[in-house]
Design a protein around this motif. Sequence first.
Motif, PDB file in Angstrom:
ATOM      1  N   LYS A   1       5.770 -11.277 -18.074  1.00  0.00           N
ATOM      2  CA  LYS A   1       4.501 -11.947 -17.385  1.00  0.00           C
ATOM      3  C   LYS A   1       4.471 -11.722 -15.958  1.00  0.00           C
ATOM      4  O   LYS A   1       5.756 -12.142 -15.308  1.00  0.00           O
ATOM      5  N   LEU A   2       3.692 -11.122 -15.527  1.00  0.00           N
ATOM      6  CA  LEU A   2       3.694 -10.979 -13.992  1.00  0.00           C
ATOM      7  C   LEU A   2       3.169 -12.264 -13.076  1.00  0.00           C
ATOM      8  O   LEU A   2       2.479 -13.085 -13.768  1.00  0.00           O
ATOM      9  N   ARG A   3       3.943 -12.254 -11.845  1.00  0.00           N
ATOM     10  CA  ARG A   3       3.639 -13.663 -11.230  1.00  0.00           C
ATOM     11  C   ARG A   3       2.304 -13.641 -10.467  1.00  0.00           C
ATOM     12  O   ARG A   3       1.976 -12.452  -9.815  1.00  0.00           O
ATOM     13  N   THR A   4       1.627 -14.599 -10.341  1.00  0.00           N
ATOM     14  CA  THR A   4       0.275 -14.790  -9.542  1.00  0.00           C
ATOM     15  C   THR A   4       0.673 -15.562  -8.313  1.00  0.00           C
ATOM     16  O   THR A   4      -0.295 -15.932  -7.525  1.00  0.00           O
ATOM     17  N   ASP A   5       1.576 -16.707  -8.481  1.00  0.00           N
ATOM     18  CA  ASP A   5       1.821 -17.664  -7.594  1.00  0.00           C
ATOM     19  C   ASP A   5       2.281 -17.184  -6.131  1.00  0.00           C
ATOM     20  O   ASP A   5       2.251 -17.799  -4.918  1.00  0.00           O
ATOM     21  N   LEU A   6       2.739 -15.924  -5.876  1.00  0.00           N
ATOM     22  CA  LEU A   6       2.827 -15.346  -4.728  1.00  0.00           C
ATOM     23  C   LEU A   6       2.121 -14.832  -3.858  1.00  0.00           C
ATOM     24  O   LEU A   6       2.251 -14.369  -2.711  1.00  0.00           O
ATOM     25  N   PHE A   7       0.774 -14.658  -4.460  1.00  0.00           N
ATOM     26  CA  PHE A   7      -0.526 -14.147  -3.830  1.00  0.00           C
ATOM     27  C   PHE A   7      -0.536 -14.574  -2.564  1.00  0.00           C
ATOM     28  O   PHE A   7      -0.539 -16.036  -2.198  1.00  0.00           O
ATOM     29  N   ARG A   8      -0.972 -13.678  -1.376  1.00  0.00           N
ATOM     30  CA  ARG A   8      -1.165 -14.127  -0.354  1.00  0.00           C
ATOM     31  C   ARG A   8      -2.591 -13.219   0.181  1.00  0.00           C
ATOM     32  O   ARG A   8      -2.369 -12.000   0.397  1.00  0.00           O
ATOM     33  N   PRO A   9      -3.824 -13.750   0.462  1.00  0.00           N
ATOM     34  CA  PRO A   9      -4.825 -12.698   0.825  1.00  0.00           C
ATOM     35  C   PRO A   9      -4.489 -11.935   1.761  1.00  0.00           C
ATOM     36  O   PRO A   9      -3.888 -12.297   2.810  1.00  0.00           O
ATOM     37  N   PRO A  10      -5.168 -10.844   2.088  1.00  0.00           N
ATOM     38  CA  PRO A  10      -5.181 -10.148   3.268  1.00  0.00           C
ATOM     39  C   PRO A  10      -5.405 -10.803   4.367  1.00  0.00           C
ATOM     40  O   PRO A  10      -6.480 -11.155   4.367  1.00  0.00           O
ATOM     41  N   ALA A  11      -4.876 -10.723   5.520  1.00  0.00           N
ATOM     42  CA  ALA A  11      -5.238 -11.565   6.738  1.00  0.00           C
ATOM     43  C   ALA A  11      -6.087 -10.672   7.456  1.00  0.00           C
ATOM     44  O   ALA A  11      -7.187 -11.383   7.794  1.00  0.00           O
ATOM     45  N   LYS A  12      -5.867  -9.414   7.737  1.00  0.00           N
ATOM     46  CA  LYS A  12      -7.068  -8.696   8.589  1.00  0.00           C
ATOM     47  C   LYS A  12      -6.840  -7.287   8.172  1.00  0.00           C
ATOM     48  O   LYS A  12      -5.948  -7.037   7.453  1.00  0.00           O
ATOM     49  N   GLU A  13      -8.036  -6.405   8.524  1.00  0.00           N
ATOM     50  CA  GLU A  13      -7.838  -5.060   8.267  1.00  0.00           C
ATOM     51  C   GLU A  13      -6.701  -4.251   8.785  1.00  0.00           C
ATOM     52  O   GLU A  13      -6.244  -4.728   9.949  1.00  0.00           O
ATOM     53  N   THR A  14      -5.903  -3.614   7.856  1.00  0.00           N
ATOM     54  CA  THR A  14      -4.908  -2.955   8.561  1.00  0.00           C
ATOM     55  C   THR A  14      -4.813  -1.891   9.505  1.00  0.00           C
ATOM     56  O   THR A  14      -4.076  -1.421  10.230  1.00  0.00           O
ATOM     57  N   GLY A  15      -6.017  -1.252   9.673  1.00  0.00           N
ATOM     58  CA  GLY A  15      -6.429  -0.404  10.759  1.00  0.00           C
ATOM     59  C   GLY A  15      -6.326   0.992  10.112  1.00  0.00           C
ATOM     60  O   GLY A  15      -6.980   2.155   9.957  1.00  0.00           O
ATOM     61  N   GLN A  16      -5.008   1.190   9.127  1.00  0.00           N
ATOM     62  CA  GLN A  16      -4.409   2.365   8.536  1.00  0.00           C
ATOM     63  C   GLN A  16      -5.684   2.826   7.382  1.00  0.00           C
ATOM     64  O   GLN A  16      -5.774   4.117   7.166  1.00  0.00           O
ATOM     65  N   LEU A  17      -6.132   1.617   6.686  1.00  0.00           N
ATOM     66  CA  LEU A  17      -7.263   1.939   5.762  1.00  0.00           C
ATOM     67  C   LEU A  17      -8.653   2.632   6.456  1.00  0.00           C
ATOM     68  O   LEU A  17      -9.406   3.333   5.534  1.00  0.00           O
ATOM     69  N   SER A  18      -8.702   2.285   7.632  1.00  0.00           N
ATOM     70  CA  SER A  18     -10.014   2.835   8.039  1.00  0.00           C
ATOM     71  C   SER A  18      -9.941   4.280   8.027  1.00  0.00           C
ATOM     72  O   SER A  18     -11.091   5.188   8.385  1.00  0.00           O
ATOM     73  N   LEU A  19      -8.828   4.868   7.780  1.00  0.00           N
ATOM     74  CA  LEU A  19      -8.885   6.392   7.785  1.00  0.00           C
ATOM     75  C   LEU A  19      -9.538   6.869   6.716  1.00  0.00           C
ATOM     76  O   LEU A  19     -10.265   7.957   6.529  1.00  0.00           O
ATOM     77  N   PHE A  20      -9.856   6.126   5.549  1.00  0.00           N
ATOM     78  CA  PHE A  20     -10.741   6.401   4.377  1.00  0.00           C
ATOM     79  C   PHE A  20     -12.300   6.297   4.813  1.00  0.00           C
ATOM     80  O   PHE A  20     -12.916   6.207   4.002  1.00  0.00           O
TER      81      PHE A  20
END
Length: 393
Positions: free
Chosen positions: A374-393
């Motif tokens: 079973k995979l864990r869900t309790d470690l989840f932390r929402p992304p805080a802000k845009e990484t910048g790297q992804l704006s390449l897409f």
Amino acid sequence: MTVRAKDSARDPVRSRPATRSPIEAAEAARRRMDDPAYRVEADQRRGRGAVSNPTGRYEPAQRETFDDGWDLEVDLPPLPTEVIIEKPRTVITRNDSPDIGYDRSINPYRGCEHGCSYCFARPTHAYQGLSSGLDFETKIFAKPSAPELLEKELRAANYQPGTIAIGSNTDPYQPVERRFRIMRGILEVLNQANHPVGIVTKSALVTRDIDILAQMADKQLAKVAISITTLDPKLARKMEPRAASPAKRLETVRKLTENGIPVTVLVAPIIPAINDHEIEAILKASAEAGATEAGYVLLRLPHDLKELVRDWLAEHYPDKLNHVFSLLQEARGGKDYDAQWGVRQTGIGPYAWMLGRRFETTAERLGLNKRSLKLRTDLFRPPAKETGQLSLF
Ligand code: SF4
């Protein structure tokens, strides 16, 4: 040769009677494959899985090739792969099917160049106005913005984590992923957010992402399923021409498990009289390569896939065509396919029962499925802000 449109009521696939015996349906497939207006010549479909390209089921007109007298001496070139960029608004798809182990999935691509003749995702290409046949494996829709969209969806205030399945529809590590790297971008987002992921693939390209997957597996956030349908490279080449060879898939299982990434082997699909004799050998080779869990699925034939598979058998295994569908209909309550939840994965009746017992006893003997990770869900932390790297897409 050229292509013209005609009334789809004359479509040799769609105008078939609703119920036919395996023998009648097999004869119809043989006639189709003898019809130059229907079949696609071997030179043109070289390296592809489907042997036909019937018009999409929602199209009002049917395409057919005919001799226009101008190019009698010209051989048509092999079909190229075309990539169409898709710009969706969201990327996580939800489902409420009670017989699959996840409620959400991501499909970085639609269509799949691996070209497995039996692929149950083929009929979804009809939603694009395209054929489930060769169109499915030559016209690929890619979603380069998927990582960016995912990051936004994970950041939503009401988002609740749960395992995201990737590859449950089409393969995220199909050949165009080398160029687009969409799957890698998705994994980077999931890893950063400590979000669980379950991947299904037939590609060795998944090993490119071992660096991320090993970090996620260490936190019980990732598992990979490798589908292995046969150990026979000749059958694999006909059945799934652009997926990794059986040996390469076993090597992939080994590399993943050596890096601490848990692997499930999927003997899927089992095609009666084609690969059903290999269940034990596939499980044994996979367990030796390090797989710890296993599953199987009986061939599923939604919509026009049943006729595509008949075409494929008529071309490659004409002597087995009747036998394959006799066994299949025995396992599907007299039909080619029964989509009912609970029975669609494994079928019913004596033949289906025998497959199930062979699978279970072998898996038990090999120590597979001792526990289901079973995979864990309790470690989840929402992304805080845009990484910048992804704006390449
Ligand atoms: S790899 Fe999977 S998605 Fe791709 S064609 Fe084969 S069965 Fe379909």
